[in-house]
Write a protein that holds these residues in place. Sequence first.
Motif, PDB file in Angstrom:
ATOM      1  N   MET A 116      -4.925  -8.206 -12.098  1.00  0.00           N
ATOM      2  CA  MET A 116      -3.548  -7.754 -12.139  1.00  0.00           C
ATOM      3  C   MET A 116      -2.605  -8.921 -11.816  1.00  0.00           C
ATOM      4  N   HIS A 117      -1.355  -8.781 -12.252  1.00  0.00           N
ATOM      5  CA  HIS A 117      -0.344  -9.789 -11.961  1.00  0.00           C
ATOM      6  C   HIS A 117       0.334  -9.447 -10.639  1.00  0.00           C
ATOM      7  N   PRO A 118       0.160 -10.268  -9.586  1.00  0.00           N
ATOM      8  CA  PRO A 118       0.740  -9.935  -8.280  1.00  0.00           C
ATOM      9  C   PRO A 118       2.270  -9.995  -8.321  1.00  0.00           C
ATOM     10  N   ALA A 119       2.908  -8.991  -7.764  1.00  0.00           N
ATOM     11  CA  ALA A 119       4.368  -8.964  -7.635  1.00  0.00           C
ATOM     12  C   ALA A 119       4.723  -9.319  -6.204  1.00  0.00           C
ATOM     13  N   PHE A 120       5.526 -10.363  -6.023  1.00  0.00           N
ATOM     14  CA  PHE A 120       5.846 -10.809  -4.673  1.00  0.00           C
ATOM     15  C   PHE A 120       6.660  -9.774  -3.907  1.00  0.00           C
ATOM     16  N   SER A 121       7.390  -8.912  -4.616  1.00  0.00           N
ATOM     17  CA  SER A 121       8.122  -7.855  -3.933  1.00  0.00           C
ATOM     18  C   SER A 121       7.172  -6.925  -3.192  1.00  0.00           C
ATOM     19  N   VAL A 122       6.042  -6.598  -3.827  1.00  0.00           N
ATOM     20  CA  VAL A 122       5.057  -5.721  -3.191  1.00  0.00           C
ATOM     21  C   VAL A 122       4.274  -6.478  -2.126  1.00  0.00           C
ATOM     22  N   ILE A 123       4.028  -7.752  -2.374  1.00  0.00           N
ATOM     23  CA  ILE A 123       3.339  -8.571  -1.376  1.00  0.00           C
ATOM     24  C   ILE A 123       4.139  -8.603  -0.074  1.00  0.00           C
ATOM     25  N   PHE A 124       5.449  -8.837  -0.178  1.00  0.00           N
ATOM     26  CA  PHE A 124       6.279  -8.884   1.022  1.00  0.00           C
ATOM     27  C   PHE A 124       6.468  -7.495   1.632  1.00  0.00           C
ATOM     28  N   LEU A 125       6.554  -6.471   0.780  1.00  0.00           N
ATOM     29  CA  LEU A 125       6.651  -5.104   1.304  1.00  0.00           C
ATOM     30  C   LEU A 125       5.464  -4.784   2.193  1.00  0.00           C
ATOM     31  N   THR A 126       4.269  -5.014   1.712  1.00  0.00           N
ATOM     32  CA  THR A 126       3.065  -4.607   2.445  1.00  0.00           C
ATOM     33  C   THR A 126       2.803  -5.477   3.670  1.00  0.00           C
ATOM     34  N   THR A 127       3.097  -6.783   3.565  1.00  0.00           N
ATOM     35  CA  THR A 127       2.822  -7.655   4.709  1.00  0.00           C
ATOM     36  C   THR A 127       3.883  -7.506   5.797  1.00  0.00           C
ATOM     37  N   LEU A 128       5.155  -7.432   5.402  1.00  0.00           N
ATOM     38  CA  LEU A 128       6.228  -7.305   6.393  1.00  0.00           C
ATOM     39  C   LEU A 128       6.178  -5.954   7.105  1.00  0.00           C
ATOM     40  N   SER A 129       5.990  -4.886   6.342  1.00  0.00           N
ATOM     41  CA  SER A 129       5.904  -3.570   6.978  1.00  0.00           C
ATOM     42  C   SER A 129       4.659  -3.483   7.849  1.00  0.00           C
ATOM     43  N   GLY A 130       3.572  -4.144   7.437  1.00  0.00           N
ATOM     44  CA  GLY A 130       2.359  -4.163   8.261  1.00  0.00           C
ATOM     45  C   GLY A 130       2.603  -4.816   9.606  1.00  0.00           C
ATOM     46  N   VAL A 131       3.376  -5.910   9.622  1.00  0.00           N
ATOM     47  CA  VAL A 131       3.722  -6.561  10.888  1.00  0.00           C
ATOM     48  C   VAL A 131       4.535  -5.608  11.766  1.00  0.00           C
ATOM     49  N   GLY A 132       5.523  -4.933  11.152  1.00  0.00           N
ATOM     50  CA  GLY A 132       6.346  -3.996  11.920  1.00  0.00           C
ATOM     51  C   GLY A 132       5.534  -2.858  12.504  1.00  0.00           C
ATOM     52  N   GLN A 133       4.617  -2.316  11.707  1.00  0.00           N
ATOM     53  CA  GLN A 133       3.763  -1.236  12.204  1.00  0.00           C
ATOM     54  C   GLN A 133       2.883  -1.733  13.346  1.00  0.00           C
ATOM     55  N   GLY A 134       2.269  -2.891  13.140  1.00  0.00           N
ATOM     56  CA  GLY A 134       1.382  -3.423  14.171  1.00  0.00           C
ATOM     57  C   GLY A 134       2.119  -3.756  15.442  1.00  0.00           C
ATOM     58  N   LEU A 135       3.344  -4.287  15.330  1.00  0.00           N
ATOM     59  CA  LEU A 135       4.125  -4.616  16.525  1.00  0.00           C
ATOM     60  C   LEU A 135       4.478  -3.357  17.301  1.00  0.00           C
ATOM     61  N   PHE A 136       4.883  -2.297  16.593  1.00  0.00           N
ATOM     62  CA  PHE A 136       5.177  -1.065  17.320  1.00  0.00           C
ATOM     63  C   PHE A 136       3.935  -0.533  18.032  1.00  0.00           C
ATOM     64  N   LEU A 137       2.792  -0.536  17.329  1.00  0.00           N
ATOM     65  CA  LEU A 137       1.558  -0.049  17.948  1.00  0.00           C
ATOM     66  C   LEU A 137       1.229  -0.849  19.206  1.00  0.00           C
ATOM     67  N   ALA A 138       1.495  -2.160  19.163  1.00  0.00           N
ATOM     68  CA  ALA A 138       1.256  -2.990  20.345  1.00  0.00           C
ATOM     69  C   ALA A 138       2.193  -2.595  21.483  1.00  0.00           C
ATOM     70  N   LEU A 139       3.470  -2.404  21.164  1.00  0.00           N
ATOM     71  CA  LEU A 139       4.440  -2.029  22.197  1.00  0.00           C
ATOM     72  C   LEU A 139       4.060  -0.711  22.856  1.00  0.00           C
ATOM     73  N   TYR A 140       3.744   0.272  22.038  1.00  0.00           N
ATOM     74  CA  TYR A 140       3.447   1.593  22.602  1.00  0.00           C
ATOM     75  C   TYR A 140       2.124   1.587  23.367  1.00  0.00           C
ATOM     76  N   THR A 141       1.132   0.873  22.847  1.00  0.00           N
ATOM     77  CA  THR A 141      -0.140   0.777  23.562  1.00  0.00           C
ATOM     78  C   THR A 141       0.053   0.131  24.919  1.00  0.00           C
ATOM     79  N   GLY A 172      -0.984 -16.832   5.768  1.00  0.00           N
ATOM     80  CA  GLY A 172      -2.294 -16.500   5.213  1.00  0.00           C
ATOM     81  C   GLY A 172      -2.333 -15.102   4.627  1.00  0.00           C
ATOM     82  N   LEU A 173      -1.614 -14.161   5.259  1.00  0.00           N
ATOM     83  CA  LEU A 173      -1.572 -12.796   4.735  1.00  0.00           C
ATOM     84  C   LEU A 173      -0.879 -12.725   3.379  1.00  0.00           C
ATOM     85  N   ILE A 174       0.125 -13.570   3.162  1.00  0.00           N
ATOM     86  CA  ILE A 174       0.760 -13.622   1.847  1.00  0.00           C
ATOM     87  C   ILE A 174      -0.266 -14.042   0.789  1.00  0.00           C
ATOM     88  N   ALA A 175      -1.061 -15.071   1.118  1.00  0.00           N
ATOM     89  CA  ALA A 175      -2.109 -15.513   0.194  1.00  0.00           C
ATOM     90  C   ALA A 175      -3.178 -14.436   0.020  1.00  0.00           C
TER      91      ALA A 175
END
Length: 329
Positions: A1-26, A306-309
């Motif tokens: 498939m042809h990677p779309a950078f919009s989706v790459i940034f969507l999934t990696t950036l939101s993943g960081v936000g989710q993980g950071l919240f989980l860390a804060l609450y934990t 590295g996550l972008i790659a």
Amino acid sequence: MHPAFSVIFLTTLSGVGQGLFLALYTGQVYAVAKVLPGHADTAAFYGLGSLIALLFLGAGLLASFFHLGHPERGWRAIAQWRTSWLSREVIILPAFMGLVFLYGLVHYTGWNPVFFEIGQQANIAIDLSMIVGAITTVFAFALFIATGMIYACIKFLQEWASPLTVINYTLLGSASGFTLATGYAAYQGAPGLLKFYGAWAIILTVASLITRGASLIRNARIKYKSTLQTAIGVRHSNIQQKSQGFMAGSFNTREFFHHKTAAFMKSIKWIFLVLVFPVPVALLALGLSSAALGLLAAAFVVQYLGLIAERWFFFAQANHPQNLYYQTI
């Protein structure tokens, strides 16, 4: 498939936000249970931490709009929520952002009434922030599942159609969030949380290495259900395609193939394997031993690059069956 950078940034950036919240609450749960020392200024620590998580989530949401041909019609994506994982993601992401905002607001304003206590000696206070945080945690994991299932449910893309897709999205996002939380704890001067976040960042990074490695091994051994023989109904063992049927490119040749060489694909794979896993672990270990904010910040930056790659490789590795016809370009 042809990677779309919009989706790459969507999934990696939101993943960081989710993980950071989980860390804060934990960290809050452990502090409330008196397993860890909490931060002296909870309003500043959890309020600012929630704001940082929101910034990453908002950046991911903004990136997703660049993937839409008609952004003004984006709201229609929620219409198929009964059957579409994409629609569910579109609903869950803003709801999760709203809950993260509420969680941070409760801490920042100090309006945090205690509803009840657990234990006779421990006196674990269950206040409003604990309840909001628990609900937000459910939404965080629901968002990981919805995002991963967008790809895992596509059965004809065999590289994606695996439970490992959802597991990797969850673990990689959590690892990046906890790595960021480690640097954040160092910045806020919370040594107890610093070691806690750092240890979990290393554990999650190692766990994600195991599961991502498993997916790479699985994909390398895939026996494709669609072949040239099944595509044209000819069982001969030696079939060669000499032409794609027309001279110019098309949507199919642009969007369903990455147009990179095998050597390039191999180099990207090793780049993300190095940047996402061993380098951040080494930087975290060194940073934790000296509480060096620079090393901990570098660990997050390197891991995110590295996550972008990694995400680019994830999309590019998927081999659409239509490429059986368009393989000669």
